[in-house]
Scaffold this active site. Sequence first.
Site, PDB file in Angstrom:
ATOM      1  N   ASP A   1      23.499  45.800  67.862  1.00 42.03           N
ATOM      2  CA  ASP A   1      23.427  44.429  67.342  1.00 42.03           C
ATOM      3  C   ASP A   1      21.989  44.055  66.982  1.00 42.03           C
ATOM      4  O   ASP A   1      21.749  43.294  66.049  1.00 42.03           O
ATOM      5  CB  ASP A   1      23.967  43.435  68.370  1.00 42.03           C
ATOM      6  CG  ASP A   1      25.430  43.689  68.693  1.00 42.03           C
ATOM      7  OD1 ASP A   1      26.190  43.946  67.757  1.00 42.03           O
ATOM      8  OD2 ASP A   1      25.789  43.666  69.874  1.00 42.03           O
TER       9      ASP A   1
ATOM     10  N   GLU B   1      26.638  47.164  72.929  1.00 37.69           N
ATOM     11  CA  GLU B   1      27.345  46.449  71.874  1.00 37.69           C
ATOM     12  C   GLU B   1      27.777  45.064  72.351  1.00 37.69           C
ATOM     13  O   GLU B   1      28.291  44.915  73.473  1.00 37.69           O
ATOM     14  CB  GLU B   1      28.587  47.245  71.464  1.00 37.69           C
ATOM     15  CG  GLU B   1      29.261  46.762  70.204  1.00 37.69           C
ATOM     16  CD  GLU B   1      28.516  47.197  68.952  1.00 37.69           C
ATOM     17  OE1 GLU B   1      28.814  46.647  67.879  1.00 37.69           O
ATOM     18  OE2 GLU B   1      27.646  48.089  69.046  1.00 37.69           O
TER      19      GLU B   1
ATOM     20  N   GLY C   1      18.291  34.998  66.848  1.00 37.97           N
ATOM     21  CA  GLY C   1      18.977  35.756  67.885  1.00 37.97           C
ATOM     22  C   GLY C   1      18.498  37.193  67.933  1.00 37.97           C
ATOM     23  O   GLY C   1      17.457  37.553  67.364  1.00 37.97           O
TER      24      GLY C   1
ATOM     25  N   TYR D   1      40.677  74.571  84.111  1.00 38.07           N
ATOM     26  CA  TYR D   1      40.572  73.847  85.384  1.00 38.07           C
ATOM     27  C   TYR D   1      40.400  74.880  86.492  1.00 38.07           C
ATOM     28  O   TYR D   1      39.659  75.846  86.353  1.00 38.07           O
ATOM     29  CB  TYR D   1      41.796  72.949  85.576  1.00 38.07           C
ATOM     30  CG  TYR D   1      41.618  71.908  86.656  1.00 38.07           C
ATOM     31  CD1 TYR D   1      40.497  71.070  86.660  1.00 38.07           C
ATOM     32  CD2 TYR D   1      42.550  71.773  87.678  1.00 38.07           C
ATOM     33  CE1 TYR D   1      40.320  70.125  87.657  1.00 38.07           C
ATOM     34  CE2 TYR D   1      42.389  70.824  88.675  1.00 38.07           C
ATOM     35  CZ  TYR D   1      41.265  70.005  88.667  1.00 38.07           C
ATOM     36  OH  TYR D   1      41.089  69.079  89.644  1.00 38.07           O
TER      37      TYR D   1
ATOM     38  N   LYS E   1      34.666  50.782  67.376  1.00 42.62           N
ATOM     39  CA  LYS E   1      33.346  51.390  67.266  1.00 42.62           C
ATOM     40  C   LYS E   1      33.448  52.898  67.467  1.00 42.62           C
ATOM     41  O   LYS E   1      32.805  53.690  66.762  1.00 42.62           O
ATOM     42  CB  LYS E   1      32.423  50.780  68.318  1.00 42.62           C
ATOM     43  CG  LYS E   1      30.952  51.133  68.134  1.00 42.62           C
ATOM     44  CD  LYS E   1      30.284  50.197  67.146  1.00 42.62           C
ATOM     45  CE  LYS E   1      28.787  50.399  67.095  1.00 42.62           C
ATOM     46  NZ  LYS E   1      28.096  49.344  66.374  1.00 42.62           N
TER      47      LYS E   1
ATOM     48  N   ASN F   1      26.348  47.980  59.373  1.00 41.26           N
ATOM     49  CA  ASN F   1      25.727  48.804  60.414  1.00 41.26           C
ATOM     50  C   ASN F   1      26.271  50.219  60.489  1.00 41.26           C
ATOM     51  O   ASN F   1      25.621  51.100  61.060  1.00 41.26           O
ATOM     52  CB  ASN F   1      25.889  48.131  61.789  1.00 41.26           C
ATOM     53  CG  ASN F   1      24.974  46.941  61.950  1.00 41.26           C
ATOM     54  OD1 ASN F   1      24.420  46.430  60.974  1.00 41.26           O
ATOM     55  ND2 ASN F   1      24.812  46.472  63.176  1.00 41.26           N
TER      56      ASN F   1
END
Length: 749
Positions: free
Chosen positions: A160, A134, A194, A37, A92, A317
């Site tokens: 998707d 997503e 879809g 930092y 995910k 997936n």
Amino acid sequence: MGLDEDSLDYHASDPPGKIEISTTKPTNTQRDLSLAYSPGVAAPCRRIDENPEDAFKYTAKGNMVGVVSNGSAVLGLGDIGAQASKPVMEGKGVLFKRFADIDVFDVELDQESADDIIESVAAMEPTFGGINLEDIKAPECFEIETRLREEMDIPVFHDDQHGTAIISGAALLNAAEIADKDLEDVDVVFSGAGASAIASAKFYVSLGVRRENITMCDSSGIITEDRDVNEFKQQFASPAGEGGDLADAMEGADVFVGLSVGGIVDQEMVRSMADDPIVFAMANPDPEIGYEEAKNARDDTVIMATGRSDYPNQVNNVLGFPFIFRGALDVRATDINEEMKVACAEALADLAKQDVPDAVVKAYGDQPLQFGPEYIIPKPLDPRVLFEVAPAIAEAAAESGVARRDLDLEEYREELEARLGKSREMMRIVLNKAKSDPKRVALGEGDDEKMIRAAYQMSEEGIAEPVLIGDRDTIDGVVAALGLDFDPDIVDPDEGEHEEYAERLYELRQRKGITESEAKSLVKRDPNYLGSTMVEAGDADALLTGLTHHYPSALKPPLQVVGTAPDADYVAGVYMLTFKNRVIFCADTTVNQDPEADVLAEVAEHTAELARRFNVDPRVAMLSYSNFGSVDNEGTRKPREAARMLREDDVDFPVDGEMQADSAVVEDILEGTYEFSDLDQPANVLIFPNLEAGNIGYKLLQRLGGADAIGPMLVGMGEPVHVLQRGDEVKDIVNLAAVAVVDAQQNSD
């Protein structure tokens, strides 16, 4: 407890959720913090201000993906809103990290309009190397992805849409091959219109399916040009007047793709399809038709896939997005384009045709996994997906012009393997050496399936020239049953007398209790004697055995026939243990029960030589329960004397002892308490005082310390011989074969 209760407890256990932030640099001292930092952080800030590309050099951006959702179309739950979707998005992130070592921030946006979401995501480009959209409902998801891809200079991917398309596309490539169907000629019916269905239909066209051969159905039946549907459905509308319901569409079809709702397809509809139909019923949690129901609907072959893990051919997936982003991030791609998606599908399809590692088979209940109707796509837990798919993505990105960084694909594969663990990185060193000059490796128990599969891998990868010792008919049968494109070199003990080997065995052992007739019998009935004599005679460069034998009985024939090396009086078993950031060689773990000091010294020298074959500079510690004379008895004197003998021999590696294990491997103890030690860094070669300690020690390190173990590797043999542990996996056999080849290379120098 039910699944819901278990899941709630899982997520609520302290700390809540599934992810946390961890540091990747030291933060133990004031100087560390001043670098992390203020004021040290100013230097990289200035560099990035001067050259924005340096963000990939000085920050985590290059390995950071944003998982973005508004929770409007969460699988199985629908529109539950942004905050309620957070457990899914965290999950995910877990998958990204677990399968591809990619870091994730999940971003849940409490926004509904496409414009608002686009504006929010685009503003986050400085943070991320890529964006994974997503669970955003259609049709907004199409506009959001399209516009973000246009506006942002980093990859944007709506999983998707494209995830299911790519994974089912890989399944389609292999299913069509098995069913002997040409993609240009197949008729494909979609149930569902879809985001995932439309994206899958588009992707199938990229793979070779003709647009006019696709029929898409929604809840009202076949979509036709005279129906009032949105522009996205209209892309796959059939000509006006060709309407009907799903049953009408499926009649005569080659492929059914279900991305709709469970239970809407019956056996009669499957029976109406063309010969050897392909049925992808991917509605979750209940498919459009059950697995057994579809398979039992007709007498010919139904190639079936679902979205469920409890049936073969799960379209999951997770086989796609982690590895697609891995490859895209590593070449700093500006986009994930169609060429990259096709490359992913083709790489997955190719991987399904390869021999499946034993660890993957065990993870799925020891069910046979072999390319065919029940196995057309790899399993999600197959570690090879990373270093098969990510390089394919990187290569496609480069060839299609969206990569901003060049990669050497061979080096890149090695980097990816290293992400899966230090053991893979270390073995890659030896495997590459083996490939440079493959040697002839005899495999005892050559009619065992694991040995045959290992021989196939050695041959395919150019690691060795395997020789299978065993029954020819059995070996040929296994090769055929496994579908291996492989014509192995076989030495069948029942074919001929192998008189030259019997004579040589008799010559070597005639004054040590073996008669001429016994030598003939041993060569004929014991592959360990036959293999050992082949190596001793120079007809094989190395021998691997022990897969189905007890270790001592497998070691006896090589010791009797091959013997120890000219500079060795003893052999020893060594395990290489790999941790996240260090490697340790442990000896002796398999052979010498209660060695004297001279044995310990010799074992240390041979183990140090072995470490160098892995490009490791050895630092040797002679272990005990005593530190440098703190206890003086017969047991502690042996390692102390061994260390003294090695130093007097002026060995070319640092060695010290006797010392306790923590003194040997912990830098603070070594430097703070025993600064006089000849080891200026922690030891990486540990010589245990006896077999009991060695065997216990390496197993504790492996099981409780989380180390990967490679071995046991025999050192001190006159020719390369390695004895496997009973039940070793194919990868263990291949690894030891590579070690044996490198041994043989050194012997021939």
